[in-house]
Design an enzyme around this catalytic site. Structure first.
Site, PDB file in Angstrom:
ATOM      1  N   GLU A 168       0.817  -1.219   0.000  1.00  0.00           N
ATOM      2  CA  GLU A 168       0.000   0.000   0.000  1.00  0.00           C
ATOM      3  C   GLU A 168       0.848   1.264   0.000  1.00  0.00           C
ATOM      4  O   GLU A 168       0.646   2.171  -0.808  1.00  0.00           O
ATOM      5  CB  GLU A 168      -0.936  -0.002   1.220  1.00  0.00           C
ATOM      6  CG  GLU A 168      -1.870   1.193   1.271  1.00  0.00           C
ATOM      7  CD  GLU A 168      -2.852   1.187   0.102  1.00  0.00           C
ATOM      8  OE1 GLU A 168      -3.569   0.197  -0.065  1.00  0.00           O
ATOM      9  OE2 GLU A 168      -2.883   2.177  -0.659  1.00  0.00           O
ATOM     10  N   ASP A 173       1.058   4.070  -3.017  1.00  0.00           N
ATOM     11  CA  ASP A 173       0.650   5.463  -2.801  1.00  0.00           C
ATOM     12  C   ASP A 173       1.804   6.424  -3.069  1.00  0.00           C
ATOM     13  O   ASP A 173       1.648   7.438  -3.751  1.00  0.00           O
ATOM     14  CB  ASP A 173       0.163   5.665  -1.356  1.00  0.00           C
ATOM     15  CG  ASP A 173      -1.053   4.812  -1.027  1.00  0.00           C
ATOM     16  OD1 ASP A 173      -1.657   4.260  -1.970  1.00  0.00           O
ATOM     17  OD2 ASP A 173      -1.392   4.682   0.167  1.00  0.00           O
ATOM     18  N   SER A 201      -7.111   2.119  -4.197  1.00  0.00           N
ATOM     19  CA  SER A 201      -5.928   2.559  -3.463  1.00  0.00           C
ATOM     20  C   SER A 201      -4.995   3.348  -4.346  1.00  0.00           C
ATOM     21  O   SER A 201      -4.260   4.204  -3.869  1.00  0.00           O
ATOM     22  CB  SER A 201      -5.138   1.342  -2.979  1.00  0.00           C
ATOM     23  OG  SER A 201      -5.658   0.882  -1.787  1.00  0.00           O
TER      24      SER A 201
END
Ligand SMILES: *[C@@H]1O[C@H](CO)[C@@H](O)[C@H](O)[C@H]1NC(C)=O
Ligand SMILES: *[C@@H]1O[C@H](CO)[C@@H](O)[C@H](O)[C@H]1NC(C)=O
Ligand SMILES: *[C@@H]1O[C@H](CO)[C@@H](O)[C@H](O)[C@H]1NC(C)=O
Ligand SMILES: *[C@@H]1O[C@H](CO)[C@@H](O)[C@H](O)[C@H]1NC(C)=O
Ligand SMILES: *[C@@H]1O[C@H](CO)[C@@H](O)[C@H](O)[C@H]1NC(C)=O
Ligand SMILES: *[C@@H]1O[C@H](CO)[C@@H](O)[C@H](O)[C@H]1NC(C)=O
Length: 618
Positions: free
Chosen positions: A281, A285, A533
């Site tokens: 994650e 990002d 995401s």
């Protein structure tokens, strides 16, 4: 009689005029009665004045038609406007004093909170309730009461809720970790960097694909005066070597760039975590946001050491706002497994744009969840007043709520676990924080097989993009025309219990979520991954570039953008997405359709037009 029923985490009291007992949420069990001698710090949060005006205050600075557009409030003005009255504090305090054994207990008062330092036995007597220890499936324990707290009516009207409360759970990834089970899905895989090309964005999406798709060719000019951040929670880390591997291949002048780490509640990096999934994650990002913005823009990494069962944003919200911290700080209370309190009250810089790729709480009208949802959303509204744009992913589970590896849907108004591929139809569950109207929620799109960046994207079908209607928040007026058009002309074939037609509808916008490549492994593989995401930091990067251009000509950052995005001024700023669905809860979910829809929102951004429109605003 007013009752609070809290769910599992400690005590929130929900002030309700009915006596009821809450169901214990899925994933938790009542373990035992709490020890009567255990000390509790029970915090009564006082009602805030002027909350009913929050929307009006916000529209005054965020509606493109308002003469005060962009005139964000100072933190002091926000604090003064919502500070509970002395009258409220006096009423609650005198009721507590009359019920206390003064020698063994203390009342601690701040502007907004009355804290009571008492034993479990005393608290049970004062609030006529029982405290228990509840245990999560993973062994985590918390003190709480699911039977609620009782107050006389003249006191209850001054209490917003009681902390600590039973809340549902902590931040969870909106991204799917394992290969999705829907048709057409494709799990993480390794791709040879040499095979990547902007001509093959249907297969592997790169920074260049995103620039081409969204007409995003912008060189920052005011980066030093601008700020942006991503929030990560719990054991989600990045490894600097992975960022370098990504930059070396896709942005060579950024090798060596790292985000600025802002630790919240003990959050830190851990390169030796053996669980590679923990690196996906943050890598996703950061690589997308840093790569899209380029080396001039420093990116904040808000690393919140929030525990799995903590509410999503309290630590984070408290770190941005010392005032909220004093309300939400549950130091020690019920946190059996935790010894240190948040020491970051109000210490974190507030970035102009914050991207959050996590989901915390099912958005259902259950008094277990509602006060927490509403309070956190209010706090996000206060950030919006101060000019912060909060962007969140809409989730990767269609119309269901992620409860990995399963989902939660509603059956007879009760949350029930359901396998993502279940064919048993159930009612839909929206996801917070995407469902909060002060958040800009971003859904996911993809380039269809065989298509190019010049063709319209489709709603992602590698996984179902999150979207739907809130039960907790009413539909804001600025969405009326767009949502009414959808409900009227593309009416979904579901009865009134399946989704709430009068609720806040999301996502607001969408962006590509089938992103590749992202470097995740310590071993240094380029892995294919994606999800909403990815969509959230992509959209957040574009808004950061808009802020850059505004700051350069002496204007303010855009802050809360939702009313502007839906306004007639912004028609043409989005590429409408009209193909695809977002299945879940045993249904095909909603259908993408012309105009706004609950799969892809208004569509994907056309940066040039978005920028031009925001530059025209004061
Ligand atoms: C609560 O009271 C106990 C003594 O009864 C004391 O040791 C403790 O420090 C107090 N906690 C707070 C937060 O005031
Ligand atoms: C990092 O993760 C490893 C493996 O889970 C663990 O043993 C170690 O204590 C962690 N270090 C920190 C500083 O949390
Ligand atoms: C990335 O791909 C490699 C090679 O298939 C695999 O071993 C690794 O587990 C993958 N990493 C993640 C986080 O999926
Ligand atoms: C749903 O997926 C799970 C896990 O992949 C599988 O074990 C199960 O058989 C599937 N059920 C149906 C009804 O397809
Ligand atoms: C639908 O949403 C509205 C607005 O939040 C709420 O007042 C209403 O109670 C909700 N209905 C149901 C059945 O949850
Ligand atoms: C529309 O979406 C479906 C999956 O929902 C996909 O198979 C198809 O290729 C898409 N069509 C276009 C033109 O993108």
């Amino acid at each position: 009689m007013y009752l609070c029923s809290t769910l599992l985490l400690i005590a929130s009291l929900i002030v309700e005029s009915l006596t009821y007992t809450h169901p214990i949420p899925p994933g938790w069990t009542l373990h035992r009665r709490a020890d009567p001698d255990t000390k509790l710090l029970v915090r009564l949060s006082l009602v805030q004045p002027n909350l009913h005006n929050l929307d009006a205050y916000l529209l005054d600075i965020a509606d493109p038609q308002s003469p005060n557009y962009g005139q964000h409030w100072t933190p002091e003005r926000v604090k003064e406007t919502f500070r509970p009255s002395q009258g409220s504090a006096d009423v609650v305090r005198s009721w507590l004093v009359s019920n206390l054994d003064a020698e063994s207990s203390t009342i601690i008062q701040t502007d907004e909170v009355l804290s009571l330092n008492v034993s479990v036995a005393q608290a049970e007597r004062i609030f006529t309730t029982n405290y228990n220890v509840y245990r999560a499936n993973n062994g985590f324990e918390r003190v709480g009461c699911h039977q609620g707290h009782n107050f006389p009516a003249h006191v209850a009207e001054h209490v917003e809720f009681v902390w600590p409360s039973l809340t549902y759970g902590g931040p969870r990834l909106t991204r799917r970790n394992s290969p999705p089970t829907v048709k057409g899905a494709r799990g993480p895989r390794v791709v040879q960097p040499s095979a990547i090309d902007v001509k093959h964005c249907d297969d592997a999406v790169t920074l260049d694909c995103l620039r081409a798709l969204y007409n995003f060719h912008y060189d920052l000019v005011a980066a030093k005066r601008n700020t942006v951040g991503v929030a990560e929670f719990g054991t989600q880390y990045y490894n600097p070597a992975d960022l370098d591997m990504f930059f070396k291949r896709f942005a060579p002048d950024q090798v060596g760039n790292q985000p600025k780490l802002i630790s919240i509640a003990g959050g830190q990096l851990n390169e030796s975590d053996p669980n590679l999934d923990d690196f996906v994650e943050s890598s996703l990002d950061l690589e997308l946001m840093m790569g899209l913005l380029g080396r001039k823009q420093e990116v904040f990494l808000y690393e919140a050491g929030t525990m799995e069962q903590d509410p999503l944003s309290d630590e984070l919200l408290g770190a941005w706002d010392a005032y909220y911290c004093s309300v939400a700080d549950t130091s020690g209370i019920g946190r059996i497994a935790r010894d240190s309190a948040s020491s970051d009250c109000g210490d974190a810089p507030r970035a102009n744009v914050v991207s959050i790729s996590y989901t915390s709480t099912p958005d259902v009208r259950d008094s277990t969840f509602l006060p927490m949802l509403q309070r956190e959303c209010t706090e996000i509204g206060k950030l919006a007043l101060m000019g912060v744009t909060v962007i969140a992913s809409s989730g990767d589970f269609g119309v269901a709520f992620p409860e990995f590896p399963d989902t939660l849907c509603l059956v007879n108004d009760k949350l029930e676990m359901q396998a993502p591929n279940s064919t048993q139809s159930a009612d839909f569950v929206a996801a917070f924080p995407a469902s909060c109207p002060y958040v800009t929620a971003v859904g996911s799109t993809q380039v269809s097989p065989g298509k190019s960046v010049r063709d319209p994207e489709t709603a992602t079908f590698a996984f179902p993009s999150g979207g739907g209607f809130s039960n907790a928040f009413v539909r804001p007026r600025f969405q009326n025309a767009a949502v009414t058009n959808y409900l009227k002309h593309f009416a979904p074939p579901y009865g009134p219990s399946v989704f709430n037609r009068s609720g806040r509808a999301y996502p607001d916008v969408s962006a590509n979520g089938c992103v590749w490549p992202t470097v995740v492994a310590v071993a240094g593989n380029f892995n294919l991954t994606g999800g909403t995401s990815a969509s959230a930091p992509i959209f957040a990067s574009l808004i950061t570039a808009v802020n850059d251009a505004r700051i350069a000509i002496g204007k303010k950052p855009v802050g809360w953008i939702n009313p502007a995005l839906y306004s007639p001024w912004f028609v043409g700023s989005f590429n409408d997405v009209t193909n695809g669905t977002n299945p879940g809860c045993g249904t095909e979910g909603f259908r993408a359709s012309p105009g706004w829809d609950p799969v892809t929102g208004l569509g994907t951004p056309n940066f040039e037009r978005l920028l031009a429109n925001f530059l025209l605003l004061p």
